[in-house]
Scaffold this motif. Structure first.
Motif, PDB file in Angstrom:
ATOM      1  N   THR A 132       0.945  -1.088   2.181  1.00  0.00           N
ATOM      2  CA  THR A 132      -0.217  -0.533   1.500  1.00  0.00           C
ATOM      3  C   THR A 132      -1.177  -1.669   1.189  1.00  0.00           C
ATOM      4  OG1 THR A 132       0.840  -0.737  -0.666  1.00  0.00           O
ATOM      5  CG2 THR A 132       1.072   1.366   0.472  1.00  0.00           C
ATOM      6  N   SER A 133      -2.434  -1.323   0.971  1.00  0.00           N
ATOM      7  CA  SER A 133      -3.413  -2.352   0.634  1.00  0.00           C
ATOM      8  C   SER A 133      -4.370  -1.811  -0.408  1.00  0.00           C
ATOM      9  CB  SER A 133      -4.172  -2.802   1.873  1.00  0.00           C
ATOM     10  OG  SER A 133      -4.909  -1.738   2.397  1.00  0.00           O
ATOM     11  N   ASP A 134      -4.929  -2.714  -1.159  1.00  0.00           N
ATOM     12  CA  ASP A 134      -5.895  -2.390  -2.192  1.00  0.00           C
ATOM     13  C   ASP A 134      -6.751  -3.634  -2.403  1.00  0.00           C
ATOM     14  OD1 ASP A 134      -7.273  -0.929  -4.042  1.00  0.00           O
ATOM     15  OD2 ASP A 134      -5.612  -0.695  -5.445  1.00  0.00           O
ATOM     16  N   SER A 135      -7.684  -3.573  -3.315  1.00  0.00           N
ATOM     17  CA  SER A 135      -8.498  -4.749  -3.591  1.00  0.00           C
ATOM     18  C   SER A 135      -8.588  -4.970  -5.092  1.00  0.00           C
ATOM     19  CB  SER A 135      -9.882  -4.605  -2.979  1.00  0.00           C
ATOM     20  OG  SER A 135     -10.541  -3.499  -3.531  1.00  0.00           O
ATOM     21  N   LEU A 136      -8.753  -6.219  -5.464  1.00  0.00           N
ATOM     22  CA  LEU A 136      -8.910  -6.597  -6.857  1.00  0.00           C
ATOM     23  C   LEU A 136     -10.341  -6.315  -7.309  1.00  0.00           C
ATOM     24  CD1 LEU A 136      -7.088 -10.035  -6.548  1.00  0.00           C
ATOM     25  CD2 LEU A 136      -6.142  -7.935  -7.486  1.00  0.00           C
ATOM     26  N   SER A 137     -10.587  -6.433  -8.591  1.00  0.00           N
ATOM     27  CA  SER A 137     -11.944  -6.195  -9.090  1.00  0.00           C
ATOM     28  C   SER A 137     -12.925  -7.232  -8.546  1.00  0.00           C
ATOM     29  CB  SER A 137     -11.950  -6.217 -10.617  1.00  0.00           C
ATOM     30  OG  SER A 137     -11.500  -7.475 -11.087  1.00  0.00           O
ATOM     31  N   SER A 138     -12.412  -8.388  -8.131  1.00  0.00           N
ATOM     32  CA  SER A 138     -13.265  -9.412  -7.529  1.00  0.00           C
ATOM     33  C   SER A 138     -13.608  -9.089  -6.075  1.00  0.00           C
ATOM     34  CB  SER A 138     -12.579 -10.774  -7.601  1.00  0.00           C
ATOM     35  OG  SER A 138     -11.378 -10.757  -6.847  1.00  0.00           O
ATOM     36  N   GLY A 139     -12.957  -8.080  -5.494  1.00  0.00           N
ATOM     37  CA  GLY A 139     -13.222  -7.684  -4.118  1.00  0.00           C
ATOM     38  C   GLY A 139     -12.222  -8.244  -3.128  1.00  0.00           C
ATOM     39  N   ARG A 140     -11.327  -9.106  -3.563  1.00  0.00           N
ATOM     40  CA  ARG A 140     -10.342  -9.696  -2.662  1.00  0.00           C
ATOM     41  C   ARG A 140      -9.222  -8.690  -2.386  1.00  0.00           C
ATOM     42  NH1 ARG A 140      -8.008 -15.748  -2.633  1.00  0.00           N
ATOM     43  NH2 ARG A 140      -6.618 -15.420  -0.886  1.00  0.00           N
ATOM     44  N   ALA A 141      -8.883  -8.536  -1.126  1.00  0.00           N
ATOM     45  CA  ALA A 141      -7.867  -7.555  -0.727  1.00  0.00           C
ATOM     46  C   ALA A 141      -6.472  -8.144  -0.875  1.00  0.00           C
ATOM     47  CB  ALA A 141      -8.089  -7.117   0.713  1.00  0.00           C
ATOM     48  N   PHE A 142      -5.515  -7.273  -1.212  1.00  0.00           N
ATOM     49  CA  PHE A 142      -4.113  -7.679  -1.213  1.00  0.00           C
ATOM     50  C   PHE A 142      -3.293  -6.571  -0.589  1.00  0.00           C
ATOM     51  CE2 PHE A 142      -4.559  -5.364  -5.159  1.00  0.00           C
ATOM     52  CZ  PHE A 142      -3.384  -4.652  -5.275  1.00  0.00           C
ATOM     53  N   ARG A 143      -2.119  -6.944  -0.106  1.00  0.00           N
ATOM     54  CA  ARG A 143      -1.250  -5.998   0.580  1.00  0.00           C
ATOM     55  C   ARG A 143       0.129  -6.011  -0.055  1.00  0.00           C
ATOM     56  NH1 ARG A 143      -4.737  -8.303   3.765  1.00  0.00           N
ATOM     57  NH2 ARG A 143      -5.929  -7.042   5.209  1.00  0.00           N
ATOM     58  N   THR A 144       0.822  -4.892   0.061  1.00  0.00           N
ATOM     59  CA  THR A 144       2.193  -4.822  -0.433  1.00  0.00           C
ATOM     60  C   THR A 144       3.094  -4.307   0.681  1.00  0.00           C
ATOM     61  OG1 THR A 144       2.012  -2.557  -1.248  1.00  0.00           O
ATOM     62  CG2 THR A 144       1.408  -4.307  -2.777  1.00  0.00           C
ATOM     63  N   LEU A 145       4.283  -4.848   0.733  1.00  0.00           N
ATOM     64  CA  LEU A 145       5.339  -4.372   1.629  1.00  0.00           C
ATOM     65  C   LEU A 145       6.382  -3.724   0.736  1.00  0.00           C
ATOM     66  CD1 LEU A 145       7.109  -4.203   4.205  1.00  0.00           C
ATOM     67  CD2 LEU A 145       7.894  -6.503   3.654  1.00  0.00           C
ATOM     68  N   ASN A 146       6.605  -2.430   0.911  1.00  0.00           N
ATOM     69  CA  ASN A 146       7.560  -1.685   0.103  1.00  0.00           C
ATOM     70  C   ASN A 146       8.764  -1.340   0.974  1.00  0.00           C
ATOM     71  OD1 ASN A 146       5.589  -1.490  -2.043  1.00  0.00           O
ATOM     72  ND2 ASN A 146       4.578   0.002  -0.754  1.00  0.00           N
ATOM     73  N   VAL A 147       9.958  -1.683   0.502  1.00  0.00           N
ATOM     74  CA  VAL A 147      11.193  -1.367   1.209  1.00  0.00           C
ATOM     75  C   VAL A 147      11.963  -0.387   0.334  1.00  0.00           C
ATOM     76  CG1 VAL A 147      13.280  -2.276   2.270  1.00  0.00           C
ATOM     77  CG2 VAL A 147      11.220  -3.676   2.202  1.00  0.00           C
ATOM     78  N   ILE A 148      12.291   0.788   0.880  1.00  0.00           N
ATOM     79  CA  ILE A 148      12.923   1.865   0.124  1.00  0.00           C
ATOM     80  C   ILE A 148      14.172   2.328   0.850  1.00  0.00           C
ATOM     81  CG2 ILE A 148      12.585   4.206  -0.782  1.00  0.00           C
ATOM     82  CD1 ILE A 148       9.580   3.596  -0.817  1.00  0.00           C
ATOM     83  N   ASP A 149      15.241   2.560   0.094  1.00  0.00           N
ATOM     84  CA  ASP A 149      16.474   3.119   0.638  1.00  0.00           C
ATOM     85  C   ASP A 149      16.279   4.627   0.785  1.00  0.00           C
ATOM     86  OD1 ASP A 149      19.018   3.886   1.342  1.00  0.00           O
ATOM     87  OD2 ASP A 149      20.024   2.720  -0.211  1.00  0.00           O
ATOM     88  N   ASP A 150      16.537   5.168   1.979  1.00  0.00           N
ATOM     89  CA  ASP A 150      16.291   6.584   2.241  1.00  0.00           C
ATOM     90  C   ASP A 150      17.303   7.513   1.562  1.00  0.00           C
ATOM     91  OD1 ASP A 150      14.083   6.067   3.780  1.00  0.00           O
ATOM     92  OD2 ASP A 150      15.224   5.923   5.642  1.00  0.00           O
ATOM     93  N   PHE A 151      18.478   7.011   1.234  1.00  0.00           N
ATOM     94  CA  PHE A 151      19.501   7.873   0.644  1.00  0.00           C
ATOM     95  C   PHE A 151      19.142   8.270  -0.782  1.00  0.00           C
ATOM     96  CE2 PHE A 151      23.489   8.176  -1.860  1.00  0.00           C
ATOM     97  CZ  PHE A 151      23.955   9.362  -1.330  1.00  0.00           C
ATOM     98  N   ASN A 152      18.882   7.304  -1.625  1.00  0.00           N
ATOM     99  CA  ASN A 152      18.637   7.604  -3.032  1.00  0.00           C
ATOM    100  C   ASN A 152      17.206   7.283  -3.472  1.00  0.00           C
ATOM    101  OD1 ASN A 152      18.816   4.872  -2.906  1.00  0.00           O
ATOM    102  ND2 ASN A 152      20.618   4.682  -4.207  1.00  0.00           N
ATOM    103  N   ARG A 153      16.321   6.974  -2.519  1.00  0.00           N
ATOM    104  CA  ARG A 153      14.919   6.672  -2.790  1.00  0.00           C
ATOM    105  C   ARG A 153      14.759   5.492  -3.754  1.00  0.00           C
ATOM    106  NH1 ARG A 153      13.902   9.182   1.436  1.00  0.00           N
ATOM    107  NH2 ARG A 153      13.415  11.368   1.380  1.00  0.00           N
TER     108      ARG A 153
END
Length: 125
Positions: A72-93
Motif C-alpha cells: 500500500t502507499s500513501d503520502s505524508l502532509s509534506s507530500g512525500r510518498a511512503f509505502r508499506t509491505l503487509n504480511v498476513i497469515d491467511d488462516f487466522n488473519r
C-alpha cells in the motif's frame, strides 16, 4: 490536417479548427466534410472474453500454510510518498509484519520474508 494527424478523430479536428485556426464552421458542417472525405475511423468492437467460473476461496487448515502480501502507499502532509509491505497469515488473519519506508526494493521483501519464516515455524507442505 488529416494527413499530418491520421489518428485524430472528428472531435479533435473540430476543436483544432475552432481554437487554433479560427474557422467558425459549426460541428455539423465539419462532420459532413469529415464523412465525405471518408475519414471515419473504424471503431473496433470489444473482444468478448468468456465468463470464468467463480470458485470459492479455500481457507488454510492451519497457521503458516499460506501468507498474503500487500503493498500500500500513501503520502505524508509534506507530500512525500511512503509505502508499506503487509504480511498476513491467511488462516487466522494475523498480521505477521508491516514494513514501512519510502522505497521497498525486492531484496528487502525477500529479506523480510526470510526473517518471518525463521521467526515462525513454517509448515513445508
Amino acid at each position: 490536417m488529416a494527413e499530418s494527424h491520421p489518428r485524430w478523430g472528428f472531435k479533435k479536428m473540430y476543436a483544432y479548427l475552432r481554437n487554433q485556426q479560427g474557422i467558425s464552421w459549426n460541428h455539423k458542417r465539419v462532420y459532413r466534410v469529415y464523412c465525405e472525405m471518408k475519414l471515419n475511423l473504424r471503431v473496433k468492437p470489444k473482444k468478448r472474453i468468456p465468463k470464468r467460473k467463480a470458485t470459492p476461496l479455500t481457507q488454510p487448515d492451519a497457521a503458516n500454510l499460506s501468507w498474503s502480501l500487500d503493498f500500500t502507499s500513501d503520502s505524508l502532509s509534506s507530500g512525500r510518498a511512503f509505502r508499506t509491505l503487509n504480511v498476513i497469515d491467511d488462516f487466522n488473519r494475523e498480521v505477521l509484519w508491516i514494513e514501512v519506508d519510502t522505497s521497498i526494493p525486492a531484496i528487502r521483501v525477500i529479506r523480510t520474508l526470510e526473517m518471518i519464516a525463521s521467526w515462525r515455524a513454517v509448515n513445508d507442505n
